[in-house]
Each structure stands twice: as C-alpha cells, then as structure tokens.
Design an enzyme around this catalytic site. Structure first.
Site, mmCIF file in Angstrom:
data_model
loop_
_atom_site.group_PDB
_atom_site.id
_atom_site.type_symbol
_atom_site.label_atom_id
_atom_site.label_comp_id
_atom_site.label_asym_id
_atom_site.label_seq_id
_atom_site.Cartn_x
_atom_site.Cartn_y
_atom_site.Cartn_z
ATOM 1 N N GLN A 278 27.789 16.478 22.476
ATOM 2 C CA GLN A 278 26.400 16.938 21.955
ATOM 3 C C GLN A 278 25.441 16.202 22.448
ATOM 4 O OE1 GLN A 278 25.686 19.553 20.176
ATOM 5 N NE2 GLN A 278 27.854 20.332 20.125
ATOM 6 N N SER A 279 25.504 15.632 23.771
ATOM 7 C CA SER A 279 24.220 15.253 24.242
ATOM 8 C C SER A 279 22.981 15.915 24.429
ATOM 9 C CB SER A 279 24.720 14.863 25.925
ATOM 10 O OG SER A 279 23.483 14.160 26.569
#
Length: 338
Positions: free
Chosen positions: A77-78
C-alpha cells in the site's frame, strides 16, 4: 541557502494551503492552536502527496538523461509507488513498481484496493514481492532495474520514499521556504512543525529548510517505522548531505533531529488504539482524513502532546499532512463500524 540552482519540474498546483484546525484545537482545550499544511491536496496527479513534491527535483534528471522507465519500490500500500506511477503516466513514461510485503496485515483485499489499485489502473507494471519491511536499498528493486535493461529499456531509479536519491531532501527544503512565505502573509511564525518520519527525507529536508531561520529542532518527527534508530540515522545523514547541496552555511548535527518514538508501534503499517482514535477524532472534528500507516500515527503524536501539555500554552503548531488517504481502503475491515 540556494535551492534555486536545482532544476524543478512542476508536478504540484503550487503552495499548499495552511488550514486552521479550529474545532480540533478547541476540543483539545484551546491552549494550543493547531494548523495543517495540506500536502495531501498538492497535486492533481492521482491525489498527490509528499513524494510528488520530492519528485519535482528528481524528474529533471530523468527527462534530461533520456530514461524511459521509472522504477520504484515500497510496500503493497505504498503511497510512493502510486505517486511514481502517476508521474510516469503524466509524462508518458513506463513504470515498474516493486511492492514488498512490508506490513503484517492479513486482509483478502489488501493487495487489490487503494494505492496499488490506482497504480495498476495508471498502467504501471506492478510486481508483488514477499520480502519484509526495510528502509534501505532492496535487492528486488535492483533486480527490477536489471529486467528493464535486459529488455532494452533505460530505468530511472527512484528509491523508497525518494530518500536514498541524492536530491531526495530538496523538496522539503522548498516546503520550509514556502511556509516562511505563508507565515509572512499570516503575520506569525509557527512554534513547532509536526511530521511523520519513516524513510527520512521529508523530515531531513524540513530540518535543513527550517535551520535557515533557527527552527531545525522545532521540527518534531513522529516515527512510524518502529525502527527508530535506523530512521534517525537516515534523517541525519540525508539532512547533512542536503545542507551541503543547498549551501546552508552550517553543519546539521544530532541535536537538530528530533524524533519521537512513542507512536510507531506495534510495528510498521499496523495501527494501535491511539492511532485509530486519532484518525476518528480528526475526521469527526475537521473532516480531515488520515491513514493507519503514517498520518494517523503522526496525528496521534500531536494530539497526545497537546493533551500532555508538551506544547507551551499559546503555541502555534503546524501539522504537515503528507497524504496517504488512499490506503484507508485497504484497512476497511478495521473501520467497518466507523
């Protein structure tokens, strides 16, 4: 200090707004005035965020050097990788993203929603990797660049958080200069600046930028890495390098780096009860959304410091909202009841 000698490719709207958090300030007793600088609203490129400000100083090199593929890395989930994918799409470049398993969070939709979903929609080549969390240079990222070269491409390396790039701190030197201009319009200076820290270059740039007017140690980093000694060392190293780049005129020392380590647990990417309380309180008082990985933890830190009387009465505190809200979708089970 000379930031202007570095080329900058505009990816943001311009100066980000400073918003008074009047209801939250009053809810916390009214002795401290809270404000937010909205880096989460800084660009039209897939929601923007702090990495978009940093990328403005990296992209000129990519364009001038004839690179055809942006290669970056982060967790599943960068925010970083989503912003790199957005910039690549905006510029007509290819994009390869390595998404490592940095967070020990099990949810069936975690790798299909939020940031990673947006990156896929924007056409990035998204590669999942099982490696765990670390803020340094990663073998999987270097392998991705080798793959691009083998296919005849020219990869432009963008490390996690832009932090290991030599110019990674410049964007938030610019942030500090921007704040000074806004302070002149507001008629006052902020006593403290609160910011989330993990890979280090955001706080490092701020430390250098605010050192120019004697406020380096008024930048309070809230660690969200749960590996604070590694983060602290990286902030210091990047700040020292960035200070030389912009001709600050003085050395950056350990005293300049303030990193609060109380709010990063239980580990990177996992919220604690204080994180969740802060997310809900900020949303319900100000309709300002924060995420469980980064901004929820820095918001928890700021709220807790106000409640504990750690800011003197009458202080004006600027919260740097770095973005990250798209990741909320990946934690929907936690917030299923609000």
């Amino acid at each position: 200090m000379n930031l202007q000698r570095f080329p900058r490719y505009p990816l943001t709207f311009g100066p980000t707004p400073i918003q008074p958090l009047k209801r939250l300030s009053a809810h916390l007793g009214g002795k401290v005035e809270l404000f937010a600088k909205r880096e989460d609203c800084n660009s039209g490129l897939a929601f923007g965020g702090n990495k978009t400000r940093k990328l403005e100083y990296l992209i000129p090199e990519a364009l001038e050097g004839g690179y055809d593929t942006l290669v970056s890395i982060g967790g599943i989930q960068s925010n970083q990788t989503r912003q790199v994918a957005a910039v690549a799409a905006h510029l007509g470049l290819k994009c390869v993203l390595v998404q490592e398993n940095w967070v020990n969070y099990s949810d069936a939709v975690y790798d299909r929603v939020g940031n990673i979903e947006m990156s896929r929609i924007m056409g990035a080549d998204v590669r999942l990797d099982s490696a765990g969390f670390d803020i340094g240079i990663r073998p999987s990222w270097e392998q991705a660049m080798d793959d691009v070269r083998k296919r005849g491409g020219k990869p432009f390396p963008i490390p996690a958080g832009c932090s290991e790039h030599p110019l990674g701190g410049l964007g938030f030197v610019g942030f500090a200069e921007e704040v000074r201009q806004q302070e002149a319009e507001l008629g006052f200076k902020f006593d403290y600046i609160v910011v989330c820290s993990v890979t280090g270059s955001t706080q490092a740039g701020m430390v250098v930028g605010f050192a120019a007017d004697g406020r380096a140690d008024k930048v309070i980093g809230i660690d969200a890495s749960a590996k604070p000694e590694q983060t602290r060392a990286q902030i210091l190293r990047i700040a020292q390098h960035t200070a030389e780049l912009v001709d600050l005129g003085r050395n950056i020392t350990e005293r300049d780096v303030v990193l609060d380590t109380r709010y990063g647990g239980p580990e990177y990417g996992l919220p604690n009860e204080g994180t969740l309380e802060a997310i809900r309180l900020c949303a319900r008082q100000e309709a300002m959304l924060t995420d469980p990985v980064y901004e929820g933890k820095s918001m928890h830190g700021m709220i807790d410091m106000v409640r504990n009387g750690e800011f003197p009465a009458g202080s004006r505190v600027l919260y740097a909202h770095l973005g990250g809200v798209p990741a909320l979708n990946a934690y929907s089970f936690i917030f299923r009841n609000g």
